[in-house]
Design an enzyme around this catalytic site. Structure first.
Site, PDB file in Angstrom:
ATOM      1  N   GLY A 296       0.838  -1.188   0.000  1.00  0.00           N
ATOM      2  CA  GLY A 296       0.000   0.000   0.000  1.00  0.00           C
ATOM      3  C   GLY A 296       0.877   1.242   0.000  1.00  0.00           C
ATOM      4  O   GLY A 296       1.012   1.949  -0.994  1.00  0.00           O
TER       5      GLY A 296
ATOM      6  N   TYR B 108       0.685   8.541  15.323  1.00  0.00           N
ATOM      7  CA  TYR B 108       1.876   7.671  15.367  1.00  0.00           C
ATOM      8  C   TYR B 108       3.174   8.452  15.588  1.00  0.00           C
ATOM      9  O   TYR B 108       4.252   7.908  15.329  1.00  0.00           O
ATOM     10  CB  TYR B 108       2.051   6.909  14.043  1.00  0.00           C
ATOM     11  CG  TYR B 108       0.814   6.307  13.449  1.00  0.00           C
ATOM     12  CD1 TYR B 108       0.169   5.231  14.051  1.00  0.00           C
ATOM     13  CD2 TYR B 108       0.302   6.803  12.257  1.00  0.00           C
ATOM     14  CE1 TYR B 108      -0.965   4.675  13.479  1.00  0.00           C
ATOM     15  CE2 TYR B 108      -0.835   6.246  11.678  1.00  0.00           C
ATOM     16  CZ  TYR B 108      -1.457   5.184  12.301  1.00  0.00           C
ATOM     17  OH  TYR B 108      -2.566   4.647  11.720  1.00  0.00           O
TER      18      TYR B 108
ATOM     19  N   CYS C  79      -8.972  22.359  17.812  1.00  0.00           N
ATOM     20  CA  CYS C  79      -8.820  22.684  19.229  1.00  0.00           C
ATOM     21  C   CYS C  79      -8.333  21.491  20.037  1.00  0.00           C
ATOM     22  O   CYS C  79      -9.061  20.934  20.862  1.00  0.00           O
ATOM     23  CB  CYS C  79     -10.148  23.195  19.760  1.00  0.00           C
ATOM     24  SG  CYS C  79     -10.607  24.679  18.886  1.00  0.00           S
TER      25      CYS C  79
HETATM   26  N1  LLP Z   1      -2.187  -6.048   3.949  1.00  0.00           N
HETATM   27  C1  LLP Z   1      -2.799  -5.996   5.146  1.00  0.00           C
HETATM   28  C2  LLP Z   1      -3.534  -7.166   5.603  1.00  0.00           C
HETATM   29  C3  LLP Z   1      -2.700  -4.829   5.929  1.00  0.00           C
HETATM   30  O1  LLP Z   1      -3.288  -4.793   7.113  1.00  0.00           O
HETATM   31  C4  LLP Z   1      -1.975  -3.710   5.447  1.00  0.00           C
HETATM   32  C5  LLP Z   1      -1.877  -2.478   6.234  1.00  0.00           C
HETATM   33  C6  LLP Z   1      -1.391  -3.803   4.173  1.00  0.00           C
HETATM   34  C7  LLP Z   1      -1.507  -4.988   3.461  1.00  0.00           C
HETATM   35  C8  LLP Z   1      -0.636  -2.672   3.550  1.00  0.00           C
HETATM   36  O2  LLP Z   1       0.497  -2.342   4.284  1.00  0.00           O
HETATM   37  P1  LLP Z   1       1.551  -1.285   3.694  1.00  0.00           P
HETATM   38  O3  LLP Z   1       2.186  -1.912   2.482  1.00  0.00           O
HETATM   39  O4  LLP Z   1       0.812  -0.064   3.346  1.00  0.00           O
HETATM   40  O5  LLP Z   1       2.490  -1.073   4.822  1.00  0.00           O
HETATM   41  N2  LLP Z   1      -2.332   3.888   9.149  1.00  0.00           N
HETATM   42  C9  LLP Z   1      -0.976   3.414   9.360  1.00  0.00           C
HETATM   43  C10 LLP Z   1      -0.692   2.160   8.594  1.00  0.00           C
HETATM   44  C11 LLP Z   1      -1.683   1.056   8.869  1.00  0.00           C
HETATM   45  C12 LLP Z   1      -1.425  -0.178   8.057  1.00  0.00           C
HETATM   46  C13 LLP Z   1      -2.543  -1.139   8.173  1.00  0.00           C
HETATM   47  N3  LLP Z   1      -2.428  -2.324   7.385  1.00  0.00           N
HETATM   48  C14 LLP Z   1       0.011   4.524   9.003  1.00  0.00           C
HETATM   49  O6  LLP Z   1      -0.434   5.622   8.624  1.00  0.00           O
HETATM   50  O7  LLP Z   1       1.203   4.355   9.147  1.00  0.00           O
END
Ligand code: LLP
Length: 427
Positions: A277, A318, A345
């Protein structure tokens, strides 16, 4: 190479001056670069050239239809975690046969939607879910293709709120129960086992945790095959980190990650599935914002922006670092330390503390880099601030791919309770 660069002293997205976008849409606004999305997707897929591999972009990182359609055109699949994300992926033209469905709490209606669409695989995370899926597939006289997401109890490092592969996390089938889960699934008439799935966390900046997880799950795949299960796919999830701070972040690139995964799975004869992602969308987007005021506090200067924690929550949630740059380069070398904050706020509405930036004044435009993933998707309307627009750039063109709702739009979803309506007491 990123496609947000200075030309003639001002910041561009590809061939579009950010100033032009601000003039058209107002600020704050998210801006995505097509060339960067394409480049990231290409680099990632090329890292697995020669192997049977599906890159299922993790929709949660940035689910805008324009982003999904851009990736769909390049052959991307999708990793979805809700009926809503499934609807988006399908409507952006991603074939159902390239869609994987993850998540610990899939509901019956979501399963029905995915079964009807004919997705590639359900990544099942509990026996309870398995039985409900078997029941739903039975009602529809189908077989549901499944992989179990296993929890390998491997630490991914990084922020605890985005680590998923430890035994204490809610995700996946407990390691000691994985083989029994496959044995159980094999007995169910409306379930077809096709693979194994693992995802250990996000913003992972070393290869070691991936190596540990893939080796461990590789061993499990061997045992499952020996027990007669037809394991055709190995989904290694997402999680590859990106540079947020160009001064000192050097996470492994997709090529190094690709070499490692290829080497560890070389003798497996298996289809690889990836769910990246952040790696695809993160550095393909910026958040453009305007300085409202600069305020001298007792011991520090505050740059108060028109963007706030409701638009980009990563720093508040985070302690995430995002590079901040002014859109117009100055000729002077004067810099100051700023606490960069928004108008919401809450003290938590702080993007950066004591950040060294060129001197700022009211009306200056600034960008937050690396805001293409987990930016717009995590935004809210806190303080009744409208969700901000999203713009996609392609060469010298740009297009608004999500409009800012009007205040009327926002209020129109709400209504007075019956007992407060003007006609109620008159009756
Ligand atoms: N697959 C699953 C099952 C996941 O839970 C996630 C992310 C991905 C793939 C994709 O992961 P990536 O390649 O994007 O690292 N909101 C947080 C990140 C939460 C990630 C949740 N799961 C942030 O802003 O850092």
């Amino acid at each position: 190479m990123r496609h947000f660069n200075y030309k003639n002293g001002e910041l561009y997205a590809e061939d579009v001056p950010l100033r032009d976008i601000a003039a058209k849409t107002g600020t704050p606004v998210y801006i995505y670069s097509t060339a960067t999305l394409e480049r990231h997707f290409n680099v990632f897929t090329q890292a697995f050239a020669g192997r049977k591999a599906l890159v299922a972009y993790s929709v949660k990182a940035n689910s805008n239809l324009g982003v999904l359609a851009t990736l769909s055109k390049m052959g991307a699949g999708a990793d979805v975690v809700s009926g809503g994300e499934l609807a988006r992926a399908l409507s952006a033209g991603i074939p159902s046969t390239k869609i994987v469905f993850s998540g610990v709490g899939k509901t019956r209606p979501e399963m029905d939607m995915a079964l009807k669409a004919g997705i590639k695989v359900f990544n099942v995370e509990s026996l309870a879910e398995l039985h409900v899926l078997n029941e739903r597939a039975g009602v529809m006289k189908l077989k549901a293709p499944i992989a179990f997401r296993v929890n390998p109890d491997v630490s991914a490092g990084g922020h605890e709120k985005i680590s998923t592969g430890k035994a204490e996390n809610k995700f996946g089938i407990a390691w000691s129960r994985a083989q029994a889960a496959y044995a159980e699934a094999a007995k169910l008439p409306h379930i077809e086992i096709i693979g194994v799935d693992v995802h250990i966390g996000s913003q992972i900046t070393e290869l070691t945790p991936f190596k540990a997880a893939i080796e461990k799950v590789g061993g499990l795949i061997k045992r499952l095959r020996a027990q007669g299960h037809n394991i055709k796919s190995f989904d290694v999830g997402g999680g590859l980190g990106i540079p947020y701070n160009s001064d000192n972040d050097v996470p492994p690139g997709p090529d190094a990650y690709g070499r490692l995964v290829k080497q560890l799975t070389a003798d497996m004869e298996i289809e690889l599935i990836f769910e990246p992602g952040r790696m695809i969308a993160g550095n393909a987007g910026v958040l453009l914002s305007r300085v409202i005021y600069v305020k001298q506090g007792e011991d520090r200067k505050f740059a108060i922006l028109d963007a706030a924690m409701n638009d980009l929550i990563r720093p508040a949630l985070y302690d995430a670092y995002h590079e901040i740059e002014p859109v117009m380069q100055t000729t002077s070398d004067l810099r100051s330390l700023y606490d960069v904050v928004g108008p919401v706020c809450e003290t938590g509405d702080t993007f950066a503390k004591q950040r060294s930036l060129p001197d700022l004044k009211a009306d200056d435009l600034v960008v937050f880099h690396s805001a293409g993933a987990y930016g717009a998707v995590l935004s809210s309307q806190y303080n009744t601030r409208p969700l901000i627009p999203e713009v996609m750039v392609n060469g010298a063109e740009f297009s608004v791919i999500r409009q800012r709702p009007s205040l009327e739009d926002m209020l129109s979803l709400e209504s007075m309770p019956d007992w407060l309506s003007a006609t109620h007491n008159a009756v």
